[in-house]
Write an enzyme that holds these catalytic residues in place. Sequence first.
Site, short mmCIF file in Angstrom:
data_model
loop_
_atom_site.label_atom_id
_atom_site.label_comp_id
_atom_site.label_asym_id
_atom_site.label_seq_id
_atom_site.Cartn_x
_atom_site.Cartn_y
_atom_site.Cartn_z
N CYS A 26 50.67 11.00 81.36
CA CYS A 26 51.37 10.52 80.17
C CYS A 26 50.59 9.36 79.53
CB CYS A 26 52.80 10.12 80.54
SG CYS A 26 53.87 9.74 79.14
N ILE A 27 51.23 8.20 79.36
CA ILE A 27 50.56 7.08 78.71
C ILE A 27 49.40 6.56 79.56
CG2 ILE A 27 52.09 5.31 79.69
CD1 ILE A 27 52.02 3.90 77.01
#
Length: 653
Positions: A389-390
């Site tokens: 993800c991030i």
Amino acid sequence: MAKRPTKAPPAPLPAAAAPRKSGRPTSAKPRARKVAPPPESPAETVAQPQTPPPPQPEAADPFAFGADQRQLLETLSLNLAKAAMTAQSAIAEAALSQADRPAALSPDPFNVAPAMTSIMTSLAARPEKLFQAQADLFGRYMDLWSSTARRAMGEEVAPAPSTDKRFRDPAWSENPVFDVMRQSYLVTSDWMNGLVSSVDDVDPQVKRRAEFFTRLLTDAFSPSNFLASNPAALKALAETGGESLVKGMQNFAADLERGNGKLKISQADYGQFKVGENVATAPGQVVWRDELFELIQFDAATDTQHAIPLLIFPPWINKFYIMDLQPANSLIRWLSAQGFTVFVCSWVNPDQDKAEFGFDQYLNKGVYRAVEKTLEQTGQTQLNAVGYCIGGTLLGAALAHMAANKDKRVASATFFAAQHDFAEAGDLLLFTDEHWLAEIEQQMDAAGGVLPGAAMADTFNALRANDLIWSFFVSNYLMGKAPPAFDLLFWNADQTRMPKRLHLEYLRRMYGQNALARGQFEIDGRRIDLSTVQTPLYFLASREDHIAPRNSVYRSARLFGGPVTYTLAGSGHIAGVINPPAANKYQHWTNPALPETLEEWQAGAEQQPGSWWTHWAAWLHEKSGDQIAARDPKTGPLKPIEPAPGAYVKVKS
């Protein structure tokens, strides 16, 4: 001496009739009870020499209650009163706790009003479209009324099917009243959402904003969300004598207290889990700790391991143990069993002292230092990296920065549901409007320079309101059920804080300006270009991901200059990634090519049953070097500090 009256006294007046009692018939004579006399009574036999007729059953009195019914009614009344008092007390305490808090910066932080004004203006300018929509709605209601009338007259009419999970209780279809409620709601909500979506002459972002909040509104007004119109909740209320509602209001009060006056809906039985005891239990050691992260090296599960280690960067908005929930679904344990030396960067849960940490600090004090310490611990010159993800967004930026500096310490990189091109980043784009950013900045300032973990949780929950808000609202409060003991939902609620500078940079520069994809993003004083990255990459997207949509991940994959493998998994942002092969769930699609569009890629992709882990492991084995004797975290150059999962992951927001 008084004289006798010469006339007889007048006859006494008839007695006044007794007043009529409400709800009972009256008659001139009392009605005899039709009860057969006992045969052994001689007095009755003399008084009634004739054989009495057989007793006739007395007509049931709808207003008469037996002792059991009265007791049930009393219990229900007491429980309803108790539930009401519990709710009122909780709301009053919540109001008092919120009284001294500052008001929101804007009554409309998401800037919905201008978006809806644009939609209504567009519809008003095209009256024929609005008329057609109204005619369509009228036609749908006529069909509904027709089928309802036929059903009321005794005709067999099959109820309209629905796959909506909110209406899966049979009473929604079997009971005509609730069936009409269900169908009329679905007709109206579908019509409203379709009407907003049909507008095509407004800015796409404005339209998306209107669509999102129209959907939130129609979801909120579902009849399943109200006690009086939810047959399953009413059934539970009747069967428990109101106890279900008492428990529901107790759950409601507990959630208000847990949120310090703000409703914080419980999604799991949080008392059933403890980090390090029954979740996050993969054995290993913390071999490095500084102000930003702990580096965890996990124990070997095989006699030999690949020489090149694997370093995982999870998202800093969640805790790493999504990859180590239980032994059966632990990605970390599975990778160790495949012969990889697994390291994880466990991010600190930042406090006010990290308010000014941004991408520069997370690059230098995070990615680079974790790479350095992993190589020091293993004696290698290269490693394979993973970004989730991030964490994958940061890793991608780091790879471009490394390419600019001729740094080749990362041999390959894998991205789980990670975005670098945010042009089609889904509904999260709605949370980058300047009105909303001003509200977020105010929240962070009030918290001392960090975004509270609950704020991000509320945002993600809003993206799937029916699943993550209303389903628990109904179950916990209307049905009075205890939240489930579910490890994934326990992890989902175990949020972390985020530094103000980092969060605003991420929202403005990535989502708002798409600077990374456009080659306009600067990190550590250098403008970076993803196309210069020649490192072999593996991208994993999930078909139903609402946080990192599959097309957004595909666009990201095409930004890099080296060889890229793109794989599409079934399910969503979490279940699509955390899908062990032993579970034999879902499917995945592979295609070695990377054509211009996702549609072209899908046209040439092959569907494979089950987990994508085995496909990725085959790719990773080729890039992980020779087999060597298994490494022991306790005997490396970096001395162990404490057993996994470490201290940082246990810090609560």
